[in-house]
Every structure is written in C-alpha cells, then in structure tokens.
Design an enzyme around this catalytic site. Structure first.
Site, PDB file in Angstrom:
ATOM      1  N   ASP A  13       0.853  -1.193   0.000  1.00  0.00           N
ATOM      2  CA  ASP A  13       0.000   0.000   0.000  1.00  0.00           C
ATOM      3  C   ASP A  13       0.889   1.243   0.000  1.00  0.00           C
ATOM      4  O   ASP A  13       1.703   1.427   0.915  1.00  0.00           O
ATOM      5  CB  ASP A  13      -0.910   0.015   1.234  1.00  0.00           C
ATOM      6  CG  ASP A  13      -1.967  -1.080   1.199  1.00  0.00           C
ATOM      7  OD1 ASP A  13      -2.086  -1.770   0.156  1.00  0.00           O
ATOM      8  OD2 ASP A  13      -2.676  -1.245   2.210  1.00  0.00           O
ATOM      9  N   GLY A  39      -3.216  -5.460   1.066  1.00  0.00           N
ATOM     10  CA  GLY A  39      -3.873  -6.463   0.221  1.00  0.00           C
ATOM     11  C   GLY A  39      -4.867  -7.195   1.105  1.00  0.00           C
ATOM     12  O   GLY A  39      -4.536  -7.593   2.230  1.00  0.00           O
ATOM     13  N   LYS A  40      -6.069  -7.374   0.595  1.00  0.00           N
ATOM     14  CA  LYS A  40      -7.121  -7.927   1.456  1.00  0.00           C
ATOM     15  C   LYS A  40      -6.759  -9.319   1.992  1.00  0.00           C
ATOM     16  O   LYS A  40      -7.016  -9.637   3.159  1.00  0.00           O
ATOM     17  CB  LYS A  40      -8.455  -7.954   0.705  1.00  0.00           C
ATOM     18  CG  LYS A  40      -8.949  -6.548   0.382  1.00  0.00           C
ATOM     19  CD  LYS A  40     -10.273  -6.536  -0.312  1.00  0.00           C
ATOM     20  CE  LYS A  40     -10.547  -5.164  -0.918  1.00  0.00           C
ATOM     21  NZ  LYS A  40     -10.521  -4.062   0.045  1.00  0.00           N
ATOM     22  N   GLU A 137      -9.968 -10.016  -4.845  1.00  0.00           N
ATOM     23  CA  GLU A 137      -8.775  -9.406  -5.458  1.00  0.00           C
ATOM     24  C   GLU A 137      -7.896 -10.467  -6.129  1.00  0.00           C
ATOM     25  O   GLU A 137      -6.756 -10.195  -6.489  1.00  0.00           O
ATOM     26  CB  GLU A 137      -7.969  -8.609  -4.425  1.00  0.00           C
ATOM     27  CG  GLU A 137      -8.618  -7.255  -4.131  1.00  0.00           C
ATOM     28  CD  GLU A 137      -7.799  -6.361  -3.204  1.00  0.00           C
ATOM     29  OE1 GLU A 137      -6.874  -6.846  -2.530  1.00  0.00           O
ATOM     30  OE2 GLU A 137      -8.118  -5.165  -3.166  1.00  0.00           O
ATOM     31  N   ASP A 246      -7.651   5.847  10.644  1.00  0.00           N
ATOM     32  CA  ASP A 246      -7.494   5.247   9.310  1.00  0.00           C
ATOM     33  C   ASP A 246      -8.312   3.957   9.261  1.00  0.00           C
ATOM     34  O   ASP A 246      -8.022   3.020  10.004  1.00  0.00           O
ATOM     35  CB  ASP A 246      -6.008   4.951   9.056  1.00  0.00           C
ATOM     36  CG  ASP A 246      -5.760   4.333   7.686  1.00  0.00           C
ATOM     37  OD1 ASP A 246      -6.673   4.386   6.831  1.00  0.00           O
ATOM     38  OD2 ASP A 246      -4.662   3.789   7.477  1.00  0.00           O
ATOM     39  N   ASP A 252     -11.030  -6.054   6.730  1.00  0.00           N
ATOM     40  CA  ASP A 252     -10.174  -7.252   6.680  1.00  0.00           C
ATOM     41  C   ASP A 252      -9.874  -7.755   8.094  1.00  0.00           C
ATOM     42  O   ASP A 252      -9.817  -8.973   8.333  1.00  0.00           O
ATOM     43  CB  ASP A 252      -8.856  -6.931   5.968  1.00  0.00           C
ATOM     44  CG  ASP A 252      -9.089  -6.453   4.549  1.00  0.00           C
ATOM     45  OD1 ASP A 252     -10.075  -6.905   3.931  1.00  0.00           O
ATOM     46  OD2 ASP A 252      -8.300  -5.619   4.059  1.00  0.00           O
ATOM     47  N   ASN A 276     -15.878  -7.334  16.080  1.00  0.00           N
ATOM     48  CA  ASN A 276     -16.282  -5.930  16.172  1.00  0.00           C
ATOM     49  C   ASN A 276     -15.309  -5.171  17.078  1.00  0.00           C
ATOM     50  O   ASN A 276     -14.876  -4.053  16.758  1.00  0.00           O
ATOM     51  CB  ASN A 276     -17.707  -5.887  16.746  1.00  0.00           C
ATOM     52  CG  ASN A 276     -18.325  -4.517  16.713  1.00  0.00           C
ATOM     53  OD1 ASN A 276     -18.278  -3.847  15.693  1.00  0.00           O
ATOM     54  ND2 ASN A 276     -18.899  -4.100  17.827  1.00  0.00           N
ATOM     55  N   SER A 291      -1.810  -2.566  11.327  1.00  0.00           N
ATOM     56  CA  SER A 291      -2.744  -2.065  12.350  1.00  0.00           C
ATOM     57  C   SER A 291      -3.617  -3.174  12.954  1.00  0.00           C
ATOM     58  O   SER A 291      -4.466  -2.906  13.802  1.00  0.00           O
ATOM     59  CB  SER A 291      -3.631  -0.966  11.766  1.00  0.00           C
ATOM     60  OG  SER A 291      -4.512  -1.506  10.819  1.00  0.00           O
TER      61      SER A 291
END
Ligand code: RIB
Length: 304
Positions: A13, A39-40, A137, A246, A252, A276, A291
């Site tokens: 990214d 990337g997912k 993807e 962000d 993901d 969640n 993250s």
C-alpha cells in the site's frame, strides 16, 4: 482447533496522507508518503494470525523489492507462506491510497495477484473444522476451486466479496458465511444503500441475496457496527465509539477475526462481538496489515 486458510491478494500500500481528498482534476498538498503491507488477503491472514489462529496464506508476489519486503513482513508475523509463490514476469500487487480525515480512496494494480490460479489452491490440504477465506482481489476461478476443495474437506467457507465485482450464483452457493459492507451488499443486490439507511433496508437486501437459507450474512456498517442474519434472524452488534484515524483494512481485520474465532471453536455470535472489538482497535492506527490487533489487545478491550 481448526486452522485458517486465506486465498487472496498481497499488496504494497502506497499511502499519501492529506488534510482532505482532492476533487476530480484538483491537486492538493499532501502531508506524508507511507508504505504499508496490505492487500485484502494478506490483511485477513495477519488478522487471523495475530488473533491466535494457525494461518496459511495462498497467493502470489512478484520477484521484486516490494515482494521481498512483503514476504519478510508476513513471515515475521508467523503466517505460513508455503503456498505463496514469487512469480517471474509480474510485479507485486500495489494499492495507491489517499488517506484524509480517516477516510480513504484506493486504486489497486493487481500485478501478480491476477495470476493466482485454480491450480495454486490444489496443494494445501484442508480438513473438517478449518476455515477457508477469500475475497475478490484474485481471479474468480481460483476462489471457486478453493471453496470447492474446502467444502469437500468439510471446512467452512467465508467470502468477503470486496471490491464489489459481478459474480455468479454458482460461487455464492459455495459460501457458508458472507461478510460484506453496505456498498458491496448494494452492488450484489442491485439496491441503492447508504450507510445512514434504516437497518430494515439492510435486512431486506441481505435476505434477497441468492445464497440460500441457513447461510450467514454479516453486513459491516462502520460506526454503526454489524448487522448479521443468522438462521434468517437479524442480529445487531453495536459499533464501539472510538476515534478513527485510518479505516483501511478494518473490514479485513473483522473477517480475519471471525475466521480465527470460528477456527478456535467459538460460536458465530461470539465471533461477531470479538471481531467488532478487534476492528475498533484497527481503525485507531495507520496502515492496513500493521494495524491488526493482537489477541491480548482484544481481550483487554473486551474485559474493560
Ligand atoms: O481492504 C484494504 C486493502 O484493500 C488495502 O490494504 C489495499 O491493498 C486493498 O487491497
């Protein structure tokens, strides 16, 4: 304990941060240029790994500097990379992201991800209790072949149909759990949905998906939390109030967390609450894969 297998994309990214997004045709001054593993597929694999699941990633990188960096990062996190191939003649996938006010735009250049094939998913051996995860993807034939193998082995399949792309009902029939956001739900059901819509509209749209009764649909609604249809009954998991910096990769994180929880033998209801909470941590940090929270962080949040 089951294991998690993710067939999916691996990207570098390239993120430009700014105080606001440019309008079409406009130039704005940025504040920083950052590089994050993403990337997912990779994000979901990192999420599941950090949350305690034994996780295998199936995908492709280019033979280039981004590919080397991503492989080193993923390996250091403990993701099994036995089925990640370095592909000659194709660049590692890249995502060009603008990030402003905790919102983003993303342009993905698939590169080696576009070469993931049905043959690539034939070697990993799945078993009952394992969880097979994929997204849009990588090419559809690879996803379909992966889910067919997973089904034959008695594993549970999770599809995150992102980015929203046309797909046939044959693929959706191979899915046990569909996890998508309101944009993807609107796309797949040809319904105009906004994140501010009444929840009844999401329930109706989710019920109209051609995936058959008994399947689970989870609609991630950002700040509003998650709406799930379990045994056709709606269930809401309220969003946690946090200050997002962000949101890249938050979906993901959620998918990886659900997969890790189910692999650990937890119920879908518990998995949704847990995921969640995990996603609420993820949005408070910059970047996608880096993250993703650890199991200790999620445990601390939930027990607070
Ligand atoms: O879901 C977020 C991801 O989408 C980013 O990491 C980017 O690589 C794109 O694939």
């Amino acid at each position: 304990m089951g294991r998690v297998f993710v067939a999916g994309s691996i990207n570098m990214d390239v993120v430009a941060t700014a105080d606001r997004h440019p309008r079409i045709g406009e130039t704005v001054a940025g504040t920083a240029l950052l590089y994050f593993p993403g990337g997912k597929g990779a994000n979901q694999a990192i999420s599941a790994t950090r949350l305690g699941a034994t996780t295998t990633l199936i995908g492709r990188l280019g033979k280039d500097a981004f590919g080397d960096q991503l492989k080193a990062f993923l390996g250091a996190q403990g993701v099994d990379l036995s089925f990640v191939q370095a592909t000659a003649g194709a660049a590692t996938g890249t995502a060009v992201i603008t990030s402003a006010n905790a919102d983003n735009t993303i342009v993905v250049i698939a590169g080696a991800n576009a070469l993931v094939s049905a043959a690539d998913v034939t070697s990993p051996v799945l078993a009952k209790g394992d969880i097979a995860v994929s997204q849009f993807e990588i090419p559809m034939p690879a996803i379909a072949a992966f889910f067919k193998r997973a089904r034959a082995a008695g594993a549970t399949t999770i599809l995150n149909p992102a980015p929203a792309t046309e797909c046939g009902t044959a693929l959706l029939e191979l899915v046990d759990i569909l996890i998508l956001n309101e944009t993807e739900l609107g796309f797949l059901t040809k319904t105009e949905l906004r994140d501010t819509d009444d929840l009844v509209r999401f329930v109706e749209a989710a019920r109209s998906l051609p995936i058959g009764r008994g399947k689970i649909v989870c609609v991630t609604l950002g700040k509003r939390g998650v709406l799930a249809l379990i045994d056709d009954e709606p269930r809401i998991v309220a969003g946690r109030a946090v200050k997002a910096v962000d949101t890249t990769g938050a979906g993901d994180c959620f998918v990886g967390a659900v997969a890790a929880q189910l692999a650990g033998g937890n119920s879908i209801s518990d998995a949704l609450e847990y995921a969640n909470a995990a996603a609420s941590i993820c949005v408070q940090r910059m970047g996608a894969a880096p993250s993703m929270p650890t199991a200790a962080e999620v445990k601390a949040l939930i027990s607070r």
